[in-house]
Design a protein around this motif. Structure first.
Motif, PDB file in Angstrom:
ATOM      1  N   HIS A   1       0.416  -1.116   0.160  1.00 39.55           N
ATOM      2  CA  HIS A   1      -0.023   0.046  -0.270  1.00 39.55           C
ATOM      3  C   HIS A   1       0.486   1.178  -0.524  1.00 39.55           C
ATOM      4  O   HIS A   1       0.588   2.242   0.608  1.00 39.55           O
ATOM      5  CB  HIS A   1      -1.118  -0.070   1.065  1.00 39.55           C
ATOM      6  N   ILE A   2       1.997   1.425  -0.996  1.00 39.95           N
ATOM      7  CA  ILE A   2       2.568   2.473  -0.795  1.00 39.95           C
ATOM      8  C   ILE A   2       2.358   3.540  -2.768  1.00 39.95           C
ATOM      9  O   ILE A   2       2.694   4.485  -2.083  1.00 39.95           O
ATOM     10  CB  ILE A   2       4.090   1.962  -1.534  1.00 39.95           C
TER      11      ILE A   2
ATOM     12  N   ASP B   1      -0.541   5.484  -2.384  1.00 33.38           N
ATOM     13  CA  ASP B   1      -0.997   6.722  -2.136  1.00 33.38           C
ATOM     14  C   ASP B   1      -0.379   7.380  -1.594  1.00 33.38           C
ATOM     15  O   ASP B   1      -0.959   9.006  -0.906  1.00 33.38           O
ATOM     16  CB  ASP B   1      -1.850   6.358  -0.603  1.00 33.38           C
ATOM     17  N   THR B   2       1.665   7.498  -1.304  1.00 32.64           N
ATOM     18  CA  THR B   2       2.480   8.191  -0.994  1.00 32.64           C
ATOM     19  C   THR B   2       3.013   8.849  -2.291  1.00 32.64           C
ATOM     20  O   THR B   2       3.763   7.712  -2.793  1.00 32.64           O
ATOM     21  CB  THR B   2       2.883   7.835   0.201  1.00 32.64           C
ATOM     22  N   GLU B   3       3.295   9.954  -1.444  1.00 28.50           N
ATOM     23  CA  GLU B   3       4.706  10.372  -3.236  1.00 28.50           C
ATOM     24  C   GLU B   3       6.074  10.179  -2.033  1.00 28.50           C
ATOM     25  O   GLU B   3       6.633  11.333  -2.398  1.00 28.50           O
ATOM     26  CB  GLU B   3       4.469  11.588  -3.672  1.00 28.50           C
ATOM     27  N   ASP B   4       6.211   9.939  -0.766  1.00 32.42           N
ATOM     28  CA  ASP B   4       7.520   9.792   0.234  1.00 32.42           C
ATOM     29  C   ASP B   4       7.709   8.880   0.484  1.00 32.42           C
ATOM     30  O   ASP B   4       7.633   7.451   0.328  1.00 32.42           O
ATOM     31  CB  ASP B   4       5.927  10.019   1.618  1.00 32.42           C
ATOM     32  N   VAL B   5       9.079   8.557  -0.252  1.00 34.65           N
ATOM     33  CA  VAL B   5       9.641   7.770  -0.989  1.00 34.65           C
ATOM     34  C   VAL B   5       9.979   6.398   0.742  1.00 34.65           C
ATOM     35  O   VAL B   5      10.359   5.922   0.743  1.00 34.65           O
ATOM     36  CB  VAL B   5      10.839   7.475  -1.487  1.00 34.65           C
ATOM     37  N   LEU B   6      10.335   7.489   1.524  1.00 33.67           N
ATOM     38  CA  LEU B   6      10.704   7.228   2.947  1.00 33.67           C
ATOM     39  C   LEU B   6       9.305   6.129   3.129  1.00 33.67           C
ATOM     40  O   LEU B   6      10.334   5.139   4.079  1.00 33.67           O
ATOM     41  CB  LEU B   6      11.221   8.442   3.875  1.00 33.67           C
ATOM     42  N   ALA B   7       8.993   6.940   3.523  1.00 35.94           N
ATOM     43  CA  ALA B   7       7.004   6.542   3.990  1.00 35.94           C
ATOM     44  C   ALA B   7       6.801   4.928   3.188  1.00 35.94           C
ATOM     45  O   ALA B   7       6.808   3.616   4.022  1.00 35.94           O
ATOM     46  CB  ALA B   7       5.892   7.113   3.738  1.00 35.94           C
TER      47      ALA B   7
ATOM     48  N   PHE C   1       9.083   2.837   1.374  1.00 32.51           N
ATOM     49  CA  PHE C   1      10.039   1.921   1.868  1.00 32.51           C
ATOM     50  C   PHE C   1      10.185   1.100   3.687  1.00 32.51           C
ATOM     51  O   PHE C   1       9.981  -0.057   4.233  1.00 32.51           O
ATOM     52  CB  PHE C   1      11.287   3.180   1.943  1.00 32.51           C
ATOM     53  N   ARG C   2       9.742   2.170   4.225  1.00 32.79           N
ATOM     54  CA  ARG C   2       9.244   2.373   5.222  1.00 32.79           C
ATOM     55  C   ARG C   2       7.613   0.744   5.872  1.00 32.79           C
ATOM     56  O   ARG C   2       7.883  -0.258   6.074  1.00 32.79           O
ATOM     57  CB  ARG C   2       8.157   2.709   7.177  1.00 32.79           C
ATOM     58  N   ARG C   3       7.622   0.953   4.596  1.00 39.53           N
ATOM     59  CA  ARG C   3       5.369   0.318   4.863  1.00 39.53           C
ATOM     60  C   ARG C   3       6.225  -1.239   3.616  1.00 39.53           C
ATOM     61  O   ARG C   3       5.583  -2.105   4.611  1.00 39.53           O
ATOM     62  CB  ARG C   3       4.344   0.984   3.433  1.00 39.53           C
ATOM     63  N   ILE C   4       6.911  -1.081   3.157  1.00 34.97           N
ATOM     64  CA  ILE C   4       7.110  -2.338   2.581  1.00 34.97           C
ATOM     65  C   ILE C   4       8.293  -3.432   3.361  1.00 34.97           C
ATOM     66  O   ILE C   4       8.497  -4.264   3.085  1.00 34.97           O
ATOM     67  CB  ILE C   4       9.000  -2.299   1.210  1.00 34.97           C
ATOM     68  N   ALA C   5       8.765  -2.864   4.762  1.00 34.19           N
ATOM     69  CA  ALA C   5       9.597  -3.317   4.984  1.00 34.19           C
ATOM     70  C   ALA C   5       8.743  -3.806   6.250  1.00 34.19           C
ATOM     71  O   ALA C   5       8.285  -5.047   6.357  1.00 34.19           O
ATOM     72  CB  ALA C   5      10.566  -2.497   6.238  1.00 34.19           C
ATOM     73  N   GLU C   6       7.637  -2.931   6.526  1.00 33.88           N
ATOM     74  CA  GLU C   6       6.563  -3.455   7.584  1.00 33.88           C
ATOM     75  C   GLU C   6       6.036  -4.578   7.108  1.00 33.88           C
ATOM     76  O   GLU C   6       5.036  -5.459   7.657  1.00 33.88           O
ATOM     77  CB  GLU C   6       5.495  -2.083   7.929  1.00 33.88           C
TER      78      GLU C   6
ATOM     79  N   ARG D   1      20.852   4.067   0.554  1.00 36.43           N
ATOM     80  CA  ARG D   1      20.655   5.631   1.618  1.00 36.43           C
ATOM     81  C   ARG D   1      19.264   6.062   1.668  1.00 36.43           C
ATOM     82  O   ARG D   1      18.552   6.245   3.430  1.00 36.43           O
ATOM     83  CB  ARG D   1      21.051   6.780  -0.098  1.00 36.43           C
ATOM     84  N   THR D   2      18.444   5.597   0.684  1.00 31.71           N
ATOM     85  CA  THR D   2      16.627   5.283   0.691  1.00 31.71           C
ATOM     86  C   THR D   2      16.911   4.344   2.749  1.00 31.71           C
ATOM     87  O   THR D   2      15.839   5.563   3.059  1.00 31.71           O
ATOM     88  CB  THR D   2      16.109   5.611   0.278  1.00 31.71           C
ATOM     89  N   TRP D   3      16.850   3.438   2.425  1.00 31.03           N
ATOM     90  CA  TRP D   3      16.672   2.573   3.493  1.00 31.03           C
ATOM     91  C   TRP D   3      17.051   3.158   4.687  1.00 31.03           C
ATOM     92  O   TRP D   3      16.428   3.542   6.096  1.00 31.03           O
ATOM     93  CB  TRP D   3      17.308   1.845   3.370  1.00 31.03           C
ATOM     94  N   LYS D   4      18.300   4.008   4.591  1.00 36.78           N
ATOM     95  CA  LYS D   4      19.297   4.667   5.766  1.00 36.78           C
ATOM     96  C   LYS D   4      17.732   5.735   6.098  1.00 36.78           C
ATOM     97  O   LYS D   4      18.123   6.491   7.215  1.00 36.78           O
ATOM     98  CB  LYS D   4      20.202   4.895   6.221  1.00 36.78           C
ATOM     99  N   ASP D   5      17.756   6.362   5.509  1.00 31.58           N
ATOM    100  CA  ASP D   5      17.095   7.778   5.480  1.00 31.58           C
ATOM    101  C   ASP D   5      15.756   7.250   5.767  1.00 31.58           C
ATOM    102  O   ASP D   5      15.362   8.381   6.829  1.00 31.58           O
ATOM    103  CB  ASP D   5      16.818   8.397   3.947  1.00 31.58           C
ATOM    104  N   ALA D   6      15.099   6.442   5.771  1.00 33.45           N
ATOM    105  CA  ALA D   6      14.107   5.959   6.430  1.00 33.45           C
ATOM    106  C   ALA D   6      13.990   5.217   8.331  1.00 33.45           C
ATOM    107  O   ALA D   6      13.173   4.895   8.629  1.00 33.45           O
ATOM    108  CB  ALA D   6      13.432   5.179   5.643  1.00 33.45           C
ATOM    109  N   GLY D   7      15.314   5.510   8.491  1.00 36.65           N
ATOM    110  CA  GLY D   7      15.789   4.596   9.626  1.00 36.65           C
ATOM    111  C   GLY D   7      15.091   3.603   9.704  1.00 36.65           C
ATOM    112  O   GLY D   7      15.458   2.756  10.949  1.00 36.65           O
ATOM    113  N   LEU D   8      15.604   2.852   8.616  1.00 38.03           N
ATOM    114  CA  LEU D   8      15.780   1.212   8.712  1.00 38.03           C
ATOM    115  C   LEU D   8      17.491   0.391   8.762  1.00 38.03           C
ATOM    116  O   LEU D   8      18.176   1.486   7.657  1.00 38.03           O
ATOM    117  CB  LEU D   8      15.066   1.085   7.849  1.00 38.03           C
ATOM    118  N   ASP D   9      17.814  -0.318   8.793  1.00 41.07           N
ATOM    119  CA  ASP D   9      19.190  -0.725   8.814  1.00 41.07           C
ATOM    120  C   ASP D   9      18.787  -1.908   8.345  1.00 41.07           C
ATOM    121  O   ASP D   9      18.497  -2.991   9.017  1.00 41.07           O
ATOM    122  CB  ASP D   9      19.057  -1.214  10.434  1.00 41.07           C
ATOM    123  N   ILE D  10      19.376  -1.924   6.724  1.00 46.82           N
ATOM    124  CA  ILE D  10      18.477  -3.131   6.302  1.00 46.82           C
ATOM    125  C   ILE D  10      19.018  -4.330   6.480  1.00 46.82           C
ATOM    126  O   ILE D  10      18.517  -5.939   6.380  1.00 46.82           O
ATOM    127  CB  ILE D  10      18.622  -2.937   4.198  1.00 46.82           C
TER     128      ILE D  10
END
Length: 275
Positions: A120-121, A123-129, A131-136, A156-165
């Motif tokens: 469910h990504i 509906d957003t233009e926020d790439v960080l959000a 990536f978080r939804r994909i991980a969740e 970089r995107t995973w890191k900027d999203a606060g996620l340690d891939i």
């Protein structure tokens, strides 16, 4: 009238001239280490014949990920590097492997995924959000894993999203160590998400059930740069002809040629040398 006795000498002279011509032709060839996106998008097929027609210099392209392209430059096995990972390019420059770096063009990255969009990504233009939804959701995700500019942007995107891939990835995250084309093929076959440059996506034919789900975030900006490999480090570099290629890319003619490349009426790359 040419006597038959003169033929051996005449043939020998023709052979020497032919060999000399071949050697001259070889001297007017440069090697460019570049990214898979510039090749797989079809840009080089459009661009290079026009450069050769204008300059008389042929171009051999080694298309790999940006990290590998820069390594080729470090070894002196290319005359020019044309890539898209500015932090890595600036390191290459600081190490003395190039004398100067030039912006050439840009496009953007897009997040591709299955149209049913299980994370469910869309509906957003926020790439960080996104990536978080994909991980969740632990939704299938294809990573190039090849030290390319696209792979660096993904990390970089995973890191900027606060996620340690490295800490959170599991079976849902597939690190394939291949270029953009194979990554898109695998995503199409497995209904997975991935980050792609727009140019390769537009030229990709096997889209299957995939579509662009996230685009437009300023973080998805994708800048390309070009550098002549430093001939002071590698004297074998064809410095004059390599610089001629660099100069043409950032010239009015080269920039107009880049802007003219389109697929289905859509422009793939936007020249910005000197801006």
């Amino acid at each position: 009238m040419i006597r038959l006795s003169c033929f051996p000498a005449l043939l020998a002279a023709i052979a020497v001239l032919a060999l000399g011509g071949d050697a001259t032709a070889q001297q007017r060839t440069i090697t460019v280490a570049s990214t898979t996106s510039t090749e797989q998008s079809g840009l080089f097929t459009f661009l290079l014949p026009r450069f050769t027609a204008a300059s008389g210099i042929a171009v051999k392209v080694v298309a790999v990920g940006t990290g590998q392209a820069l390594d080729i430059g470090r070894r002196g096995d290319a005359d020019v590097v044309f890539v898209h990972d500015k932090p890595a390019e600036e390191t290459f420059l600081a190490e003395g492997y190039a004398v100067r770096r030039f912006d050439v063009m840009y496009n953007d990255f897009v997040v591709i995924g299955p149209k049913r969009d299980p994370a469910h990504i869309a509906d957003t233009e926020d790439v960080l959000a996104a990536f978080r939804r994909i991980a969740e959701a632990q939704a299938p995700f294809i990573s190039r894993g090849d030290r390319s500019g696209t792979h660096a942007a993904e990390l970089r995107t995973w890191k900027d999203a606060g996620l340690d891939i490295d800490a959170i990835k599991g079976a849902w995250y597939r690190d394939i160590g291949q270029g953009m084309g194979p990554a898109l093929n695998m995503a199409a076959a497995t209904s997975a998400y991935l980050l792609s440059d727009r140019g390769t996506w537009l030229s990709f034919r096997n889209k299957g059930d995939l579509s662009i789900l996230v685009q437009g975030d300023r973080r998805l900006f994708n800048q390309y740069g070009v550098m002549l490999v430093n001939p002071m480090k590698h004297p074998q570099v064809h410095a004059a002809d390599g610089q001629a290629f660099v100069d043409w890319l950032i010239s009015e003619d080269g920039q107009a040629t880049i802007a003219a490349y389109r697929i289905g009426g859509e422009q793939l790359f936007f020249p910005n040398a000197g801006q």
